[in-house]
Design a protein around this motif. Structure first.
Motif, PDB file in Angstrom:
ATOM      1  N   GLN A  59       0.832  -1.201   0.000  1.00 39.63           N
ATOM      2  CA  GLN A  59       0.000   0.000   0.000  1.00 39.63           C
ATOM      3  C   GLN A  59       0.868   1.254   0.000  1.00 39.63           C
ATOM      4  O   GLN A  59       0.544   2.256  -0.664  1.00 39.63           O
ATOM      5  N   LYS A  88       2.268   1.822  -3.563  1.00 39.85           N
ATOM      6  CA  LYS A  88       1.205   2.325  -4.437  1.00 39.85           C
ATOM      7  C   LYS A  88       0.902   3.791  -4.127  1.00 39.85           C
ATOM      8  O   LYS A  88       0.704   4.604  -5.040  1.00 39.85           O
ATOM      9  N   THR A 108       1.303   6.998  -6.650  1.00 39.37           N
ATOM     10  CA  THR A 108       0.094   7.770  -6.957  1.00 39.37           C
ATOM     11  C   THR A 108       0.206   9.222  -6.533  1.00 39.37           C
ATOM     12  O   THR A 108      -0.100  10.145  -7.304  1.00 39.37           O
ATOM     13  N   ASP A 126       1.005  -4.150 -10.586  1.00 39.60           N
ATOM     14  CA  ASP A 126       0.405  -4.634  -9.343  1.00 39.60           C
ATOM     15  C   ASP A 126       0.005  -6.106  -9.476  1.00 39.60           C
ATOM     16  O   ASP A 126      -0.961  -6.448 -10.148  1.00 39.60           O
TER      17      ASP A 126
END
Length: 315
Positions: A130, A133, A137, A175
C-alpha cells in the motif's frame, strides 16, 4: 518488536522514530560488513558505478534487465525470480521507510530498470505494498512523507526529493500483490519486458543530488551490566528440553523461590511473555535474556550444546 516498543516507546503521534533511527544505524553497519564502501571505491576507477548501491535482502539478475521485482514479505520468492530473463533485481520489502529508501536508491542507480513488479504477500502489519502504491500515486509532501501511506512512519527522510521524483518517473508499477506462483509471475515479467522495450531510454541520473553520507559517532563496544541478583524481580534459568523440542525458561524470585515457567520453540515468544508479565525491571537484564534466549534457540535448531552464560558448542 515488543522489546523494542518497551525500550523505545512511541511518541505522542504513535510513531517510533527512535526505533527507525536504530534500524538505520544497523543498516549502515551491515553495509560496512558487506564491503559496500570498498566495493564502491574499487568500481569507480573502472568508470563503472557500483550497483546495487546499498545492501539489502535481494538477488541480482541481469544488470541490463528492464524489470525489478518486489516480493513484499515473501522471503523465498526473490531468489528464483531474479533468475528470470529481463529481471535486473528482485528482493523483499519490510518497511515503508528504510525499505522503500533502499529500493529507490538501487532502482534509480540503474536507468535500465523501467518497471517495478509488486508480488508476493502483503504485510498486514507494515502495509508495504500500500505504501509503494501511495508513493507512485501521490508522491511525498515537503517533509518527504508518503501521501496516503498507512504503514508505520512512511517518511523517506534519507534521500533527496529529486531521487524520489526520478523513481516515480522511471518505473511503471505492475500490481500483482498476492501472486506467489512463479509461473504466473514469469509470464507477467515477459509481458512487462516487452512493454518496457517500447519506452524511451533514460539517461544516467546526471545532476541528481547524491545521497548524503550519514555521520555516526563511534562508541566503544562493551559496558557494565548489573548483576542478575540486583534485579528485584528475580532471575531466570534457561535450558533446552530436546525431547519436547522447546526452550525452557524458569523464573525465580530474588530469594530463589520458584515463581514462573514458560516454554516455547521461539526465543521471541518467551521474551514477549516475560515482558507481558512484567517480570523484568532492568534494560540490561532484558538485553541479557534476549541474547541468552537467542543462543538457546540457535542451539535447539542447529543441534548445538547450550549452557547458560557459556559459548555454544558443537553437539
Amino acid at each position: 518488536m515488543g522489546l523494542m516498543a518497551k525500550m523505545a516507546p512511541p511518541d505522542p503521534s504513535g510513531e517510533n522514530s527512535a526505533a527507525v533511527r536504530a534500524f538505520r544505524r544497523v543498516d549502515a553497519v551491515l553495509d560496512v560488513l558487506s564491503a559496500g564502501p570498498l566495493r564502491r571505491r574499487l568500481r569507480s576507477p573502472l568508470n563503472r558505478p557500483a550497483w546495487p548501491q546499498v545492501a539489502g535482502a535481494y538477488a541480482v539478475g541481469d544488470r541490463m534487465g528492464a524489470a525489478a521485482i518486489c516480493t513484499l514479505s515473501s522471503n523465498d520468492l526473490y531468489g528464483p525470480l531474479a533468475k528470470l530473463p529481463g529481471v535486473a533485481i528482485a528482493g523483499r520489502l519490510v518497511t515503508v521507510n528504510l525499505g522503500i529508501e533502499k529500493m529507490i536508491l538501487n532502482v534509480t542507480a540503474n536507468p535500465s530498470i523501467r518497471a517495478l513488479i509488486l508480488c508476493g504477500k502483503e504485510s498486514p502489519v507494515f502495509h508495504t505494498a500500500q505504501g509503494i502504491k501511495a508513493l507512485m500515486t501521490g508522491g511525498v509532501d515537503t517533509n518527504r512523507r508518503i501521501l496516503g501511506a498507512e504503514g508505520h512512519l512512511p517518511v523517506l527522510g534519507n534521500i533527496p526529493a529529486e531521487r524520489i521524483a526520478r523513481f516515480r518517473e522511471q518505473v511503471t508499477l505492475i500490481d500483482a500483490v498476492g501472486v506467489t506462483d512463479t509461473e504466473k509471475i514469469s509470464a507477467l515479467v515477459a509481458s512487462t519486458i516487452a512493454d518496457a522495450a517500447k519506452k524511451p531510454v533514460l539517461g544516467p541520473m546526471g545532476d541528481l543530488p547524491a545521497v548524503p553520507d550519514q555521520a555516526f559517532k563511534p562508541i566503544e563496544s562493551g559496558g557494565h551490566r548489573e548483576p542478575i541478583s540486583h534485579d528485584p524481580k528475580g532471575f531466570f534459568v534457561i535450558s533446552i528440553d530436546r525431547a519436547a523440542g522447546v526452550i525452557v525458561c524458569r523464573h525465580y524470585l530474588a530469594d530463589a523461590t520458584p515463581a514462573h515457567e514458560v516454554k516455547a520453540r521461539s526465543a521471541e515468544r518467551i521474551l514477549l511473555a516475560l515482558i507481558r508479565e512484567n517480570l523484568i525491571s532492568q534494560m540490561s537484564h532484558a538485553g541479557y535474556l534476549g541474547g541468552e534466549l537467542a543462543k538457546a534457540e540457535a542451539a535447539l535448531r542447529l543441534g548445538l550444546i547450550y549452557e547458560q552464560d557459556k559459548v555454544l558448542a558443537a553437539g
